[in-house]
Enzyme design. Structure first.
Site, PDB file in Angstrom:
ATOM      1  N   ALA A  99       0.833  -1.204   0.000  1.00  0.00           N
ATOM      2  CA  ALA A  99       0.000   0.000   0.000  1.00  0.00           C
ATOM      3  C   ALA A  99       0.862   1.247   0.000  1.00  0.00           C
ATOM      4  O   ALA A  99       1.949   1.263   0.588  1.00  0.00           O
ATOM      5  CB  ALA A  99      -0.894   0.007   1.243  1.00  0.00           C
ATOM      6  N   ASP A 100       0.366   2.291  -0.674  1.00  0.00           N
ATOM      7  CA  ASP A 100       0.976   3.596  -0.449  1.00  0.00           C
ATOM      8  C   ASP A 100       0.770   3.941   1.022  1.00  0.00           C
ATOM      9  O   ASP A 100      -0.187   3.484   1.666  1.00  0.00           O
ATOM     10  CB  ASP A 100       0.339   4.655  -1.349  1.00  0.00           C
ATOM     11  CG  ASP A 100       1.279   5.818  -1.622  1.00  0.00           C
ATOM     12  OD1 ASP A 100       2.253   5.977  -0.862  1.00  0.00           O
ATOM     13  OD2 ASP A 100       1.028   6.573  -2.570  1.00  0.00           O
ATOM     14  N   CYS A 101       1.660   4.739   1.559  1.00  0.00           N
ATOM     15  CA  CYS A 101       1.748   4.856   3.014  1.00  0.00           C
ATOM     16  C   CYS A 101       0.456   5.381   3.637  1.00  0.00           C
ATOM     17  O   CYS A 101      -0.052   6.439   3.241  1.00  0.00           O
ATOM     18  CB  CYS A 101       2.938   5.728   3.388  1.00  0.00           C
ATOM     19  SG  CYS A 101       4.496   4.930   2.944  1.00  0.00           S
TER      20      CYS A 101
ATOM     21  N   SER B  35      -2.472   4.125   3.361  1.00  0.00           N
ATOM     22  CA  SER B  35      -3.629   4.058   2.470  1.00  0.00           C
ATOM     23  C   SER B  35      -4.844   3.425   3.132  1.00  0.00           C
ATOM     24  O   SER B  35      -5.983   3.805   2.842  1.00  0.00           O
ATOM     25  CB  SER B  35      -3.284   3.270   1.200  1.00  0.00           C
ATOM     26  OG  SER B  35      -2.499   4.029   0.327  1.00  0.00           O
TER      27      SER B  35
END
Length: 889
Positions: free
Chosen positions: A288-290, A292
């Protein structure tokens, strides 16, 4: 790994399953099958995970994995960045007094402008070498969440600086080469089992998918819902990821913050598990993008789920690793509450540990043990950073061949503008955050670069790029009056375009236009305007100002940018870069919002198209534009077009919409997935440098679909090569393309189709162009012996039909024309109706029936000769005869 444990600093490199390490920990390594090198990575990873408790498993699911001391498993930090050099962004990479620097190459948007695949891969190799060196020294992990491969759909997007531009094919090609440079271990590129292929470092292609809105008038990536058609998803947004995974064999994909058609990207089963994991066959993990997942709960408020339900959804969707602590804080309860099975957690961890094993973190990789401090900021890498900047710089205007300047004639230089002394601005983002320890190897600013060519008079002209204070303009004007030539270095920076900051217009900020015009009016010598930016800027005023003779775009050129700019201006290097995105006129952004995702024009709302593929209005500079100090001539020297494609009874026509008054073939298109796609187009061109300077030419090859198809692209790039040609010489260049990949279009339903009709191949905006006719042959079986081909998309035309001579029975002419004109799909559905009985309904025929009866056992060639000689039919060029595969009737 935990920086105090694995690896150790200095030369005593260690790895997890080092027997001496386990001995020091007081553990018996022989009781841990996951350290048995004779077993496969998959078996070892499964064994490791199976020995953990649920709590221990969950503690490994965040970017900061806590390790399991009782198993000898150390901590590991997954998050490092290597977008265009090892970065100090991300906790996995540590710079300090012992390791203060790494090489900062140009940002991807400029490197892409080189259109040089070998350069892209070489930079990736240099970055991974420095990363491995830092790992050996205990200052970095081996998992780097780069590159960014989203499409620059709109010029206002703040993160264009990170991307390879607006064309999905170019972006995907960049991704493949850069990822291969980062990941590939020499000699192991073609492993049969890709899940065991060794990795130099692990790369991540991000952000999946349809992500290109950060913060635009209150709409943020954290709450944005990207409504995207299947057509745009297949054709544009997902294509770079498909190439990155299938051609680059990337070992990780990062999902994005935004929703896609109502569902958060990191919780979308179709996107992650079905598309990335199954259809594209990722060999690695999905991250995941941070934060998310937290964003999904608190910002998107998707389905108003609680924390445990949220992590259950994302795990089941296929998200293996969380950048943040949402998994580590909530997954254990989610399992205990029965919202997600522990086996799903196990599978995620197994994907993660297989990647770490491929990196050598469990068994070591002696091949890289020699890398250390001398591998960082090497002379080779610094020269490569300079060369990359030179290759990407684009010459946009050069009236009266003003450039290159000569040191004999231009001894004094005014170098003015907000970027004239740029340093930090040149390296862009995901390089070195000034608030954190670490810097590039060095900076060569523009004034540094020009100082090696003449005496420099420097004035900023503006306090910064926003240029709201005009008090500094006058000193810049005065300096330009006393010199032989003036270089104005203007543009924008991360205060205008950046992550979490989209642009609101396409103009130079503040008083920069006034600065440029006033300096140009005052100078007595030539004026060169240098623009530093990622997205395009409307500098029409400068194009139209006769006092400005030359314009360069230099992107954000990295630590050595100043030297590269000066080398181009003074002719040490002949520019050959091409714009990787369209530079629109300023009013373009007033015609449509950034948040509208479609690429095709929307007549209902009056929206223009986006990117060169769908926008045909006027531009400041078009995609692929760039000049040189020399001139090249093109000649087509060889051409091999593919044969028409023969279809069988299981390959069916697909319909397409056509504009009014456009001829519509009887078989408009065929599904690409139904074709074997072995047909190729090949051609050779001779490229002659007819100028007096050596130079590089970027040869761009486009395909243009048949006329009249509604909703498809105007043209699409299908190939390119950057070619060096010495002055007065020539080079022959070959291209070979798959018909299916290069001539296909994507319809509204997301199907990839090969349309029939007249395609066009265009080389370098028309230097060469030639038609490619693509038709389909449908086979009909008569008497179980021979096949009659009825041409797709056309038929034997009226002139040919009119030459059928059969005075005995006019009905046969009707039969022939009927058969030849019947819609091929109709025929396929009614094959059982085509027989001698059908012919009998029309009466005896000297044309067809007799031919069939009298030639039943003759050869294929005799059959064709008979028709040609006796019936005098002009067979259309795309018709074929061949043996009938019995029995069809």
């Amino acid at each position: 790994m935990g920086h105090d444990t694995v690896p150790s600093s200095g030369s005593n490199i260690t790895y997890i399953c080092d027997p001496s390490r386990y001995a020091k920990l007081g553990l018996n390594i022989s009781i841990f099958p996951f350290c048995d090198k004779k077993l496969s990575y998959k078996v070892r990873a499964k064994d490791l995970v199976s020995q953990m408790t649920l709590y221990e498993k969950v503690q490994q699911l965040g970017n900061s994995a806590y390790g399991v001391p009782r198993l000898g498993l150390p901590e590991y930090e997954w998050w490092s960045e290597g977008l265009h050099g090892v970065s100090n962004v991300g906790p996995g990479t540590i710079f300090d007094d012992s390791i203060p620097h790494a090489t900062s190459f140009p940002t991807p948007i400029l490197t892409t402008a080189s259109f040089n695949e070998s350069l892209w891969k070489t930079i990736g190799q240099a970055v991974s070498t420095e990363a491995r060196a830092m790992h050996n020294l205990g200052h970095a992990g081996l998992t780097f969440w780069s590159p960014t491969i989203n499409v620059a759909r709109d010029p206002r997007w703040g993160r264009i600086i990170e991307t390879p531009g607006e064309d999905p094919f170019v972006i995907g090609t960049y991704a493949v080469n850069y990822v291969r440079g980062l990941q590939d271990v020499e000699g192991t590129e073609h492993y049969k089992d890709l899940n065991s292929r060794p990795l130099k470092v692990s790369a991540t292609c991000k952000h999946f998918t349809a992500y290109d809105v950060d913060n635009w008038f209150g709409t943020e990536r954290y709450n944005f819902d990207a409504w995207v058609t299947e057509q745009d998803m297949e054709e544009t947004f997902n294509r770079p990821f498909q190439m990155c995974i299938q051609n680059g064999d990337v070992s990780s994909v990062m999902c994005s913050y935004n929703r896609v058609n109502g569902i958060p990207a990191c919780a979308d089963h179709k996107l992650l598990r079905q598309t990335v994991r199954e259809e594209l066959n990722l060999h690695g993990y999905i991250v995941a993008d941070c934060d998310s997942i937290e964003v999904m709960v608190n910002d998107h408020k998707w389905l108003d789920v609680d924390n445990e339900t949220a992590v259950a959804y994302t795990l089941q969707a296929g998200l293996n690793l969380d950048c943040g602590v949402f998994y580590t804080n909530n997954v254990e309860n989610a399992v205990k509450q029965g919202k997600v099975g522990e086996a799903v957690v196990d599978q995620s961890l197994e994907y993660l540990y297989v990647v770490l094993m491929r990196l050598g973190l469990f068994d070591g990789n002696p091949k890289f043990n020699s890398l250390g401090r001398n591998s960082l900021c090497s002379n080779t890498n610094i020269k490569l950073a300079t060369e990359a900047a030179r290759e990407g710089i684009v010459l946009l205007m050069n009236d009266n061949e003003t450039l290159p300047l000569t040191t004999e004639k231009f001894k004094t230089l005014a170098v003015v503008g907000p970027h004239a002394n740029a340093t930090l601005a040149m390296i862009g983002n995901y390089a070195f955050d000034s608030k954190i320890a670490g810097t590039p190897c060095r900076y060569t600013s523009p004034i540094d670069g020009f100082s090696s060519y003449g005496r420099v008079y420097y004035e900023a002209g503006c306090p910064d790029v926003k240029c709201n204070d005009e008090s500094l303009i006058l000193p810049a004007v005065e300096s330009s009056k006393i010199v032989d030539a003036t270089i104005i270095v203007a543009g924008i920076d991360l205060s205008i375009e950046a992550e979490s900051l989209d642009r609101v217009d396409l103009l130079l900020p503040g008083k920069q236009t006034d600065l440029i015009n006033q300096v140009a009016d005052a100078t007595k010598g030539p004026v060169v305007l240098v623009i530093m930016s990622a997205g395009g800027v409307d500098i029409s005023f400068a194009k139209n100002n006769p006092k400005i003779q030359a314009i360069l775009w230099v992107g954000y050129p990295g630590e050595e940018g100043g030297e590269a700019i000066a080398d181009v201006v003074f002719g040490k290097y002949n520019p050959g870069g091409r714009l990787p995105l369209t530079w629109y006129e300023a009013e373009y952004v007033n015609k449509l919002p950034l948040t509208s995702m479609q690429l095709r024009p929307d007549d209902t709302h009056g929206y223009p198209g986006r990117t060169y593929k769908f926008f045909n209005g006027s531009t400041v500079f078009p995609f692929g534009y760039g000049l040189s100090y020399t001139k090249f001539n093109y000649t087509l020297t060889a051409l091999q077009t593919s044969q028409p494609i023969k279809l069988n009874r299981f390959q069916h026509c697909r319909d397409l919409l056509y504009k009014n008054e456009t001829f519509k073939p009887s078989c408009p298109a065929v599904l690409v997935d139904d074709l074997k796609c072995q047909n190729k187009i090949g051609f050779e061109i001779e490229l002659k440098n007819v100028g007096n300077r050596d130079g590089n030419e970027v040869v761009l090859v486009y395909s243009q679909p048949p006329d009249g198809i509604v909703g498809t692209h105007f043209k699409q790039l299908i190939g390119f090569q950057r070619v060096f040609v010495a002055a007065g010489t020539g080079k022959k260049i070959q291209f070979t393309f798959s018909v299916c990949q290069s001539l296909a279009i994507v319809d509204y339903n997301g199907y990839s189709l090969l349309p029939s009709g007249g395609h066009t191949i265009i080389v370098s905006d028309g230097a060469i162009s030639f038609p490619i006719q693509k038709n389909f042959g449908l086979a009909l079986c008569f008497m179980g012996e021979f096949l009659l081909c009825i041409g797709r998309p056309g038929f034997v035309d009226a002139r040919a039909i009119g030459q059928v001579k059969d005075g005995d029975n006019p009905a046969s002419l009707i039969l022939a024309e009927t058969l030849l004109r019947l819609d091929s799909r109709w025929l396929m559905e009614r094959l059982d109706m085509i027989s001698t009985h059908t012919f009998a309904n029309y009466g005896p025929s000297n044309f067809l029936s007799k031919a069939i009866l009298k030639t039943k056992c003759q050869t294929e060639s005799d059959w064709v000769k008979f028709l040609d000689k006796k019936s005098n039919i002009l067979i259309h060029w795309d018709c074929y005869w061949w043996k009938c595969p019995p029995p069809l009737l």
